[in-house]
Design an enzyme around this catalytic site. Structure first.
Site, mmCIF file in Angstrom:
data_model
loop_
_atom_site.group_PDB
_atom_site.id
_atom_site.type_symbol
_atom_site.label_atom_id
_atom_site.label_comp_id
_atom_site.label_asym_id
_atom_site.label_seq_id
_atom_site.Cartn_x
_atom_site.Cartn_y
_atom_site.Cartn_z
ATOM 1 N N ASP A 424 27.451 47.275 29.250
ATOM 2 C CA ASP A 424 27.041 46.657 27.990
ATOM 3 C C ASP A 424 26.669 45.190 28.059
ATOM 4 O O ASP A 424 25.990 44.692 27.163
ATOM 5 C CB ASP A 424 28.129 46.882 26.935
ATOM 6 C CG ASP A 424 28.189 48.338 26.498
ATOM 7 O OD1 ASP A 424 27.168 49.036 26.624
ATOM 8 O OD2 ASP A 424 29.256 48.782 26.035
ATOM 9 N N TYR A 512 27.911 52.354 19.390
ATOM 10 C CA TYR A 512 29.354 52.088 19.377
ATOM 11 C C TYR A 512 29.660 50.731 18.780
ATOM 12 O O TYR A 512 28.907 49.779 18.941
ATOM 13 C CB TYR A 512 29.926 52.154 20.794
ATOM 14 C CG TYR A 512 30.727 53.410 21.042
ATOM 15 C CD1 TYR A 512 31.984 53.579 20.457
ATOM 16 C CD2 TYR A 512 30.236 54.436 21.829
ATOM 17 C CE1 TYR A 512 32.724 54.726 20.660
ATOM 18 C CE2 TYR A 512 30.968 55.594 22.048
ATOM 19 C CZ TYR A 512 32.210 55.732 21.463
ATOM 20 O OH TYR A 512 32.947 56.871 21.667
ATOM 21 N N HIS A 561 32.965 61.038 27.871
ATOM 22 C CA HIS A 561 32.650 59.753 28.485
ATOM 23 C C HIS A 561 33.933 58.958 28.655
ATOM 24 O O HIS A 561 34.940 59.223 28.003
ATOM 25 C CB HIS A 561 31.645 58.959 27.652
ATOM 26 C CG HIS A 561 32.060 58.762 26.228
ATOM 27 N ND1 HIS A 561 31.975 59.746 25.272
ATOM 28 C CD2 HIS A 561 32.593 57.688 25.591
ATOM 29 C CE1 HIS A 561 32.420 59.305 24.108
ATOM 30 N NE2 HIS A 561 32.809 58.055 24.283
ATOM 31 N N ASP A 570 42.805 34.041 33.825
ATOM 32 C CA ASP A 570 43.077 32.922 34.728
ATOM 33 C C ASP A 570 44.388 32.279 34.295
ATOM 34 O O ASP A 570 44.428 31.459 33.376
ATOM 35 C CB ASP A 570 41.916 31.927 34.663
ATOM 36 C CG ASP A 570 42.080 30.778 35.655
ATOM 37 O OD1 ASP A 570 43.181 30.619 36.210
ATOM 38 O OD2 ASP A 570 41.110 30.035 35.860
ATOM 39 N N ASP A 572 47.793 30.043 34.475
ATOM 40 C CA ASP A 572 48.373 28.808 35.008
ATOM 41 C C ASP A 572 49.803 28.745 34.491
ATOM 42 O O ASP A 572 50.099 28.072 33.502
ATOM 43 C CB ASP A 572 47.590 27.571 34.543
ATOM 44 C CG ASP A 572 46.260 27.415 35.262
ATOM 45 O OD1 ASP A 572 46.007 28.176 36.208
ATOM 46 O OD2 ASP A 572 45.474 26.542 34.866
ATOM 47 N N GLU A 613 44.813 38.932 48.818
ATOM 48 C CA GLU A 613 44.030 39.527 47.737
ATOM 49 C C GLU A 613 43.944 41.046 47.882
ATOM 50 O O GLU A 613 44.024 41.768 46.877
ATOM 51 C CB GLU A 613 42.631 38.906 47.716
ATOM 52 C CG GLU A 613 42.639 37.439 47.299
ATOM 53 C CD GLU A 613 41.264 36.798 47.388
ATOM 54 O OE1 GLU A 613 40.978 35.896 46.579
ATOM 55 O OE2 GLU A 613 40.475 37.196 48.281
ATOM 56 N N ASN A 708 37.179 38.748 51.403
ATOM 57 C CA ASN A 708 37.682 37.775 52.387
ATOM 58 C C ASN A 708 39.204 37.748 52.462
ATOM 59 O O ASN A 708 39.773 37.071 53.315
ATOM 60 C CB ASN A 708 37.145 36.377 52.092
ATOM 61 C CG ASN A 708 37.443 35.937 50.659
ATOM 62 O OD1 ASN A 708 38.130 36.633 49.900
ATOM 63 N ND2 ASN A 708 36.927 34.778 50.286
ATOM 64 N N GLU A 710 41.868 36.454 50.926
ATOM 65 C CA GLU A 710 42.529 35.154 51.012
ATOM 66 C C GLU A 710 43.998 35.245 50.619
ATOM 67 O O GLU A 710 44.427 36.157 49.916
ATOM 68 C CB GLU A 710 41.809 34.151 50.114
ATOM 69 C CG GLU A 710 40.433 33.768 50.608
ATOM 70 C CD GLU A 710 39.807 32.703 49.737
ATOM 71 O OE1 GLU A 710 39.520 31.611 50.254
ATOM 72 O OE2 GLU A 710 39.598 32.961 48.542
ATOM 73 N N LEU A 717 45.708 31.353 40.627
ATOM 74 C CA LEU A 717 45.408 32.780 40.655
ATOM 75 C C LEU A 717 44.658 33.237 39.403
ATOM 76 O O LEU A 717 44.851 32.702 38.301
ATOM 77 C CB LEU A 717 46.700 33.595 40.776
ATOM 78 C CG LEU A 717 47.561 33.321 42.005
ATOM 79 C CD1 LEU A 717 48.747 34.269 42.049
ATOM 80 C CD2 LEU A 717 46.740 33.423 43.285
#
Length: 804
Positions: A424, A512, A561, A570, A572, A613, A708, A710, A717
């Protein structure tokens, strides 16, 4: 000697007086007094506060009490400073204003090297602006403003330009700055400097106008067939019995294609559930619409290579025809018009939400405060609602929580159903946040706010009352207890009503309707929730279609569906240095210490520290941990536990395609209910507006974020959260899908972050104790009389939106 130990939040050094290591001064008696002040910073940080130990010697110990009072006062003022810095910095995240949008448009259109024209011109070979939205500052720049009082960075705009009037058509993104008086633009690059494939661009109104033209040509060749099949409906020269269409995405089967399955429907209220059994595949890759071509036709389970072949079979009478009923009131099954016997008195209203003494939250621009919470919000045009700098009691919990993507992947028997894999953001789902109705979409007492977008337009579009903020009671106590005396009475009753602040907007992505909510509770809990409603995406019924859904009306199949929604969280937690662990239970069996011939079997808590990760990317086909916990390893609460928050899921999601299967490459985030990565400004979003039309070779690949592998111990994070549900449509989805049972999301819940429940500060608590005579004695901290009731203003709603 006087020993003084002070605490104050970090990054507030500018509020402290510099203390010299030694001093001399003349006393009142004329003698010279020598003393020393020896400040030292203790390395350990307690509860996110730095510790200062000051040793004061000499007869200055008593006289320094005034200095102590001053320092304490300055320290206690930090809460006020934190609020002011959050308020001051909120505008960094505010969406572009109409003025800024116009200034950016005028600036770019004034650059002859770009050769820009209006987006609404019907020709496809033109250079024009497709999208304009705020370009966020880098996180470290924003935190310098929010935490250290630095000047705000210059505002910038992200602008998507379609260069179709070039030898090699392309899509280019620019960062334009500074606002509101731009004087420069630079090209925005993506990982590996990958170009944006021109065929991946979202479809525009100009392109739709040409799709309508080719559909008119197509349907004119089978006019008699469609007229007979639909009971008198036609696409051309119609009045009240018209046909319309829905177009399906992705537009092709591999990267670089632009060919779309289009299905016809009756143009009545709720046309989404009125398919007529005719679908056509149109190749519209060429920028000259005269070169567009029909590649395949589907009619009533039969495939044809050309429209002419279908018409010929119809004329010869060798066709398996569709015969829909004559159009009558039965077609009203898709409307909201009440029908059937009502079991409720219809002459009175139901309960209403009121603010008897006015609102208890505060909004200033895009900055919101409520019951210890503060945050900034925006509605990103490409994706939707986001909040920034989320704080509780002045401490940041999250830097950013925002919607990234929503998908609905379908199954079915018709080619349109087989192809339907809606992603979407490719339809700019942040821009389809239309007006909210008071008393229905939000309570009448809500604060309604306008939103502005610049998408496929030549001027800013104002969406009136498209976002609302309100406080509501949940009808459920936040906590309560009845303490029985077990003799027919009680020792006490105590309870706290549960009020929450709600920030709400919607996205009507064609059929929708998604209702997006952020809810803020008084005990430090935040909830993110999406509720799905609107019309199902239905196709023409075939007997084989029952493998993929249910028949919901005559010739109508409700196709199964899966909805998935992706969020960026995010965190902290008590600072940027966070770690992540999961918790599970396992049974332990040991000898009963007070009865050695017996054993005890019970659950034991097992914690797993995730250091990379990859180890923190949980697959849908694996067992998910019972608890997922983000914490600051350097911060502890009063009881010695590391301060943290956990993410708790309310979801029934599962994967939609096997890993690496063609279109699945574009939604690699859908492999994981949770993935944890280190923060990078270059990994700001998990999807893009181009994924819908090129999921095979996506411009943004979430899998790259964790490839990668990490280290994520003691790092900044980001949690990437996927929620969703399977929807097998049924007859009760007619006319509309209802919200009960179709709401999913997640909670952010404190886990040893506080020393006790922070809602103890609420003055809404009520305690009842019996007095000596057994009569109830009520103790409360708010007024018993609550004031006036519901507004007497009549209901009003205007669903229009227009340029400003």
């Amino acid at each position: 000697m006087l020993l003084v130990q002070l605490f104050w939040p970090p990054d507030s050094w500018f509020t402290l007086i510099r203390l010299k290591r030694g001093f001399h001064r003349r006393s009142d008696t004329g003698k010279t007094v020598t003393g020393s002040v020896q400040p030292s910073i203790v390395p350990h940080r307690a509860r996110n506060k730095s510790t200062l130990q000051v040793h004061i010697t000499g007869d200055m110990a008593m006289r320094c009490c005034c200095l102590l009072v001053l320092l304490v006062a300055l320290g206690t003022c930090h809460g006020s400073h934190g609020r002011e810095s959050a308020h001051y910095g909120a505008s960094m995240f505010a969406d572009l204003t109409p003025r800024e949008m116009r200034d950016v448009r005028d600036y770019l259109q004034g650059k002859p090297e770009l050769g820009l024209t209006g987006s609404r011109e019907k020709i496809l070979k033109k250079n024009s602006i497709l999208l304009m939205e705020l370009h966020l500052p880098r996180k470290h720049e924003a935190l310098r403003v929010l935490d250290r009082g630095h000047a705000k960075p210059k505002r910038q705009a992200r602008v998507v330009v379609q260069f179709a009037n070039q030898t090699v058509p392309n899509i280019t993104e620019y960062i334009v700055s500074p606002l509101p008086f731009p004087n420069s633009y630079t090209r925005k690059t993506f990982k590996g400097d990958r170009p944006i494939r021109f065929e991946s661009r979202p479809i525009t109104l100009s392109e739709y106008s040409h799709i309508i033209n080719i559909l008119q040509k197509i349907t004119s060749k089978v006019h008699s067939l469609l007229f007979e099949s639909t009971g008198g409906f036609s696409f051309n020269n119609c009045t009240d019995r018209c046909l319309t269409f829905s177009d399906i995405a992705p537009r092709g089967l591999e990267s670089g294609e632009r060919r779309t399955w289009i299905m016809l429907q009756k143009l009545v209220e709720g046309y989404f559930i009125h398919p007529v059994g005719f679908e056509v595949l149109v190749n519209h890759k060429d920028l000259d619409p005269e070169r567009w071509a029909v590649e395949k036709v589907w009619y009533n389970s039969q495939y044809f290579d050309t429209v002419e072949e279908l018409a010929e079979r119809y004329e010869k009478g060798t066709l398996n025809k569709v015969k829909l009923p004559e159009h009558d009131d039965d077609d009203l099954y898709s409307t909201y018009i009440p029908r059937g016997h009502s079991n409720m008195r219809t002459d009175i209203h139901g309960p209403k939400l009121v603010e008897p003494q006015g609102p208890r939250y505060h909004i200033d621009g895009n900055f919101v405060e409520y019951a210890g919470w503060s945050f900034a919000y925006r509605v990103r045009s490409s994706a939707g609602l986001q909040i920034f700098d989320l704080r509780f009691n002045g401490e940041r919990i999250a830097y950013e929580i925002g919607l990234q993507e929503a998908i609905a992947f379908y199954s079915g028997d018709t080619p349109a159903a087989m192809q339907t894999k809606y992603i979407d953001a490719g339809w700019a789902m942040g821009t389809v946040d239309y007006e909210l109705a008071p008393g229905i979409d939000c309570p009448e007492i809500a604060t309604f706010l306008d939103l502005h977008h610049f998408y496929d337009t030549d001027k800013p579009i104002r969406y009136k009352n498209a976002l609302c903020v309100f406080e509501m009671t949940t009808g459920m106590p936040l906590r309560r207890h009845f303490n029985s005396n077990f003799h027919g009475g009680y020792n006490f009753y105590a309870g706290l009503e549960n009020h929450v602040l709600v920030v709400r907007t919607t996205s009507t992505v064609y059929n929708y309707d998604y209702i997006w909510d952020f809810l803020f509770y008084q005990n430090g809990v935040m909830e993110s929730r999406v509720s799905a409603t609107g019309y199902i995406h239905a196709t023409f019924f075939t007997p084989n279609g029952l493998q993929y859904g249910n028949k919901v009306y005559n010739y109508v199949l409700g196709n199964l569906h899966t909805h998935l929604v992706h969020y960026k969280v995010d965190l902290d937690i008590a600072g940027r240095e966070n770690s992540f662990e999961s918790m599970n239970l396992k049974y332990v069996n040991f000898t009963n210490p007070w009865s050695h011939k017996h054993s005890i079997v019970q659950s034991k808590l097992v914690k797993t520290q995730h250091e990379t990760e990859r180890s923190a990317a949980f697959r849908f086909d694996k067992k998910f941990p019972r608890y997922v916990h983000f914490y600051n390893p350097n911060e502890k609460n009063k009881w010695g536990h590391q301060r943290g928050y956990r993410i708790q899921y309310n979801s029934h999601a599962n994967s939609v395609l096997p890993r690496g299967w063609r279109e699945e490459n574009g939604i690699s985030w859908s492999r994981y209910p949770l993935a944890v990565t280190r923060h990078k400004d270059s990994e700001s979003t998990s999807s893009s507006i181009y994924t819908q039309n090129d999921p095979w070779e996506p411009l943004v690949s979430f899998e790259d974020f964790i490839r990668n592998n990490e280290n994520i111990t003691n790092q900044d994070l980001v949690a990437w959260v996927t929620v969703g549900f399977l929807h097998v449509p049924h007859s009760e989805d007619i006319p509309n899908t209802a919200t009960p049972g179709n709401s999913v999301g997640f909670f952010l819940r404190p886990f040893n972050f506080f020393d006790e429940d922070p809602s103890l500060s609420s003055r809404s608590t009520v305690i009842v104790r019996p007095d000596k005579q057994g009569k109830p004695k009520v103790q409360r901290w708010t007024k018993e009389v609550v004031g006036h009731c519901v507004s007497d203003k009549p209901f009003f709603y205007n669903g229009t939106y227009s340029g400003v």
